[in-house]
Design a protein around this motif. Structure first.
Motif, PDB file in Angstrom:
ATOM      1  N   CYS A 123       0.818  -1.223   0.000  1.00 29.65           N
ATOM      2  CA  CYS A 123       0.000   0.000   0.000  1.00 29.65           C
ATOM      3  C   CYS A 123       0.847   1.267   0.000  1.00 29.65           C
ATOM      4  O   CYS A 123       0.416   2.309  -0.484  1.00 29.65           O
ATOM      5  CB  CYS A 123      -0.969  -0.004   1.182  1.00 29.65           C
ATOM      6  SG  CYS A 123      -0.209   0.424   2.782  1.00 29.65           S
ATOM      7  N   GLY A 124       2.042   1.205   0.590  1.00 29.17           N
ATOM      8  CA  GLY A 124       2.902   2.381   0.637  1.00 29.17           C
ATOM      9  C   GLY A 124       2.554   3.360   1.752  1.00 29.17           C
ATOM     10  O   GLY A 124       3.259   4.357   1.952  1.00 29.17           O
ATOM     11  N   GLU A 125       1.495   3.103   2.493  1.00 28.16           N
ATOM     12  CA  GLU A 125       1.026   4.083   3.483  1.00 28.16           C
ATOM     13  C   GLU A 125       0.934   3.550   4.907  1.00 28.16           C
ATOM     14  O   GLU A 125       0.860   4.333   5.849  1.00 28.16           O
ATOM     15  CB  GLU A 125      -0.369   4.587   3.072  1.00 28.16           C
ATOM     16  CG  GLU A 125      -0.304   5.498   1.868  1.00 28.16           C
ATOM     17  CD  GLU A 125      -1.671   5.696   1.209  1.00 28.16           C
ATOM     18  OE1 GLU A 125      -2.690   5.328   1.832  1.00 28.16           O
ATOM     19  OE2 GLU A 125      -1.685   6.205   0.081  1.00 28.16           O
ATOM     20  N   CYS A 126       0.928   2.250   5.075  1.00 27.90           N
ATOM     21  CA  CYS A 126       0.745   1.707   6.432  1.00 27.90           C
ATOM     22  C   CYS A 126       2.036   1.895   7.235  1.00 27.90           C
ATOM     23  O   CYS A 126       3.077   2.289   6.716  1.00 27.90           O
ATOM     24  CB  CYS A 126       0.357   0.226   6.367  1.00 27.90           C
ATOM     25  SG  CYS A 126       1.708  -0.863   5.874  1.00 27.90           S
TER      26      CYS A 126
ATOM     27  N   CYS B 223       4.981  -0.121   5.714  1.00 27.94           N
ATOM     28  CA  CYS B 223       5.446   0.449   4.446  1.00 27.94           C
ATOM     29  C   CYS B 223       6.209   1.752   4.672  1.00 27.94           C
ATOM     30  O   CYS B 223       7.210   2.015   4.019  1.00 27.94           O
ATOM     31  CB  CYS B 223       4.270   0.704   3.498  1.00 27.94           C
ATOM     32  SG  CYS B 223       3.661  -0.792   2.681  1.00 27.94           S
TER      33      CYS B 223
ATOM     34  N   CYS C 107       3.632  -5.354   4.517  1.00 25.20           N
ATOM     35  CA  CYS C 107       2.537  -4.387   4.379  1.00 25.20           C
ATOM     36  C   CYS C 107       1.284  -4.889   5.098  1.00 25.20           C
ATOM     37  O   CYS C 107       0.935  -6.064   5.027  1.00 25.20           O
ATOM     38  CB  CYS C 107       2.240  -4.172   2.894  1.00 25.20           C
ATOM     39  SG  CYS C 107       0.802  -3.123   2.609  1.00 25.20           S
ATOM     40  N   LEU C 108       0.615  -3.972   5.763  1.00 26.51           N
ATOM     41  CA  LEU C 108      -0.585  -4.335   6.534  1.00 26.51           C
ATOM     42  C   LEU C 108      -1.855  -4.229   5.694  1.00 26.51           C
ATOM     43  O   LEU C 108      -2.929  -4.598   6.147  1.00 26.51           O
ATOM     44  CB  LEU C 108      -0.687  -3.423   7.769  1.00 26.51           C
ATOM     45  CG  LEU C 108       0.504  -3.534   8.733  1.00 26.51           C
ATOM     46  CD1 LEU C 108       0.496  -2.394   9.749  1.00 26.51           C
ATOM     47  CD2 LEU C 108       0.485  -4.877   9.453  1.00 26.51           C
ATOM     48  N   ALA C 109      -1.739  -3.687   4.494  1.00 23.80           N
ATOM     49  CA  ALA C 109      -2.933  -3.500   3.646  1.00 23.80           C
ATOM     50  C   ALA C 109      -2.607  -3.865   2.200  1.00 23.80           C
ATOM     51  O   ALA C 109      -2.950  -3.156   1.254  1.00 23.80           O
ATOM     52  CB  ALA C 109      -3.415  -2.058   3.735  1.00 23.80           C
TER      53      ALA C 109
HETATM   54 ZN    ZN Z   1       1.490  -1.080   3.505  1.00 23.53          ZN
END
Ligand code: ZN
Ligand code: ZN
Length: 344
Positions: free
Chosen positions: A92-95, A98, A106-108
């Motif tokens: 996701c690049g945002e969790c 990440c 990654c968590l998402a």
């Molecule tokens: Zn992530």
């Protein structure tokens, strides 16, 4: 979006189960916002595809793909024609993970390419731009697949071991399949050619290939791991890397691990029984898991691939056209190969 040159449909391999691979017609996907459409040129086979080959899947497998950008979606910045490789996990690049660069955790996660979304055995693969790693045109795309499971997964596992062991002086690897061979090679590259790497397997063909990479072979048909290690002049190993996923191999690794030693489990599969006091506490040893690698590790591995391409290329022993994919898989699971690559 300049995709007028793309056909509406394509023929992609279909994994039917029971070791049979047919063909199916699928639409050629059009990239949406943030997406790239790749024309796949090479995809390496992986032991983790055993289930897909024998059980079948509606998804087009393939998670070690290299290709060229054929069409781009809105909001992307990668030019058409750019060569590169695909990172398996659509992070996701945002969790929280990440943001730390731990994109393999990654968590998402949106997808695992080639497992729950179409991968690289078809002529085209649709990816989010963040999992496309561009390379320069000087590296053939078959060789570029080495950046993935061979260099990426093994480099990451060695990095995990180094988190708890600052001065490793020896390594034992269980399993001389592609990951084990890659582990031996990456250890030689990262620690130097004099760094002793023993590697154990039951397939003599694989052990001979490991030997050409500079590893010390242990044929488990003839001797136990500890005995083989001793015959190579090693009383114990600072690092033990299990790529086999077998419990017997992991237990044997524990049996030869030095004080402060680290066992890294890379191959999925069976379990491990620990007697915590003698196995971990008294000798301050560690058991770690290591899964794939982080996207940001690709850049350093690309620099290594440029200088070590001839050496690492020895791991790729077979190349097949996409029309021969069933034979390629049968050959691969026959056990007497290194990395096998489908080229198109
Ligand atoms: Zn992530
Ligand atoms: Zn793989």
């Amino acid at each position: 979006m300049a995709d007028f040159h793309l056909a509406a449909t394509m023929m992609a391999p279909q994994f039917l189960g029971e070791g049979r691979i047919g063909e199916t017609e699928k639409p050629v996907p059009r990239p949406g916002p943030g997406q790239l459409l790749l024309q796949v040129r090479a995809n390496a086979l992986c032991g983790s595809e055993r289930g897909q080959f024998y059980d079948g899947t509606p998804v087009t497998p393939g998670h070690e793909a290299a290709g060229v950008v054929a069409a781009v979606g809105p909001g992307t910045h990668t030019p058409v024609g750019t060569p590169g490789v695909v990172f398996l996990m659509d992070f996701c690049g945002e969790c929280r993970n990440c943001r730390l660069g731990l994109t393999n955790q990654c968590l998402a996660k949106r997808a695992d390419m080639g497992f729950n979304q179409d991968g690289g055995y078809g002529p085209y693969e649709l990816v989010h731009e963040n999992i496309f790693f561009p390379i320069d045109g000087d590296i053939p795309l078959t060789d570029a697949t080495l950046l993935l499971d061979i260099m990426g997964t093994n480099g990451h596992a060695i990095g995990r071991a180094r988190l708890v062991h600052p001065d490793p002086q020896s390594m034992v690897v269980t399993g001389a399949g592609p990951i084990g061979l890659g582990m031996a090679a990456m250890a030689k590259i990262m620690f130097g050619t004099d760094f002793p790497v023993a590697i154990a397997d039951v397939v003599p063909w694989r052990l001979r290939l490991a030997e050409t990479l500079g590893a010390l072979p242990i044929d488990l048909n003839r001797q136990a791991l500890a005995e083989g290690l001793q015959r190579h002049g090693l009383a114990a190993a600072d690092l033990a890397m299990d790529t086999s996923g077998r419990q017997a191999a992991r237990q044997a690794c524990l049996g030869v691990l030095a004080k402060r030693g680290v066992l890294v489990c890379i191959g999925h599969g069976e379990g491990l029984t620990l007697s915590v006091s003698p196995d971990l506490i008294a000798n301050e040893r560690a058991v770690l898991g290591s899964e794939y690698f982080c996207f940001d590790e690709l850049a350093a591995n690309l620099a290594l691939l440029r200088t070590q391409r001839e050496y690492l290329n020895q791991i790729i022993t077979h190349r097949f056209g996409v029309g021969e994919i069933e034979v390629a898989f049968r050959t691969f699971f026959g056990g007497e190969t290194g990395k096998v690559v489908i080229e198109q």
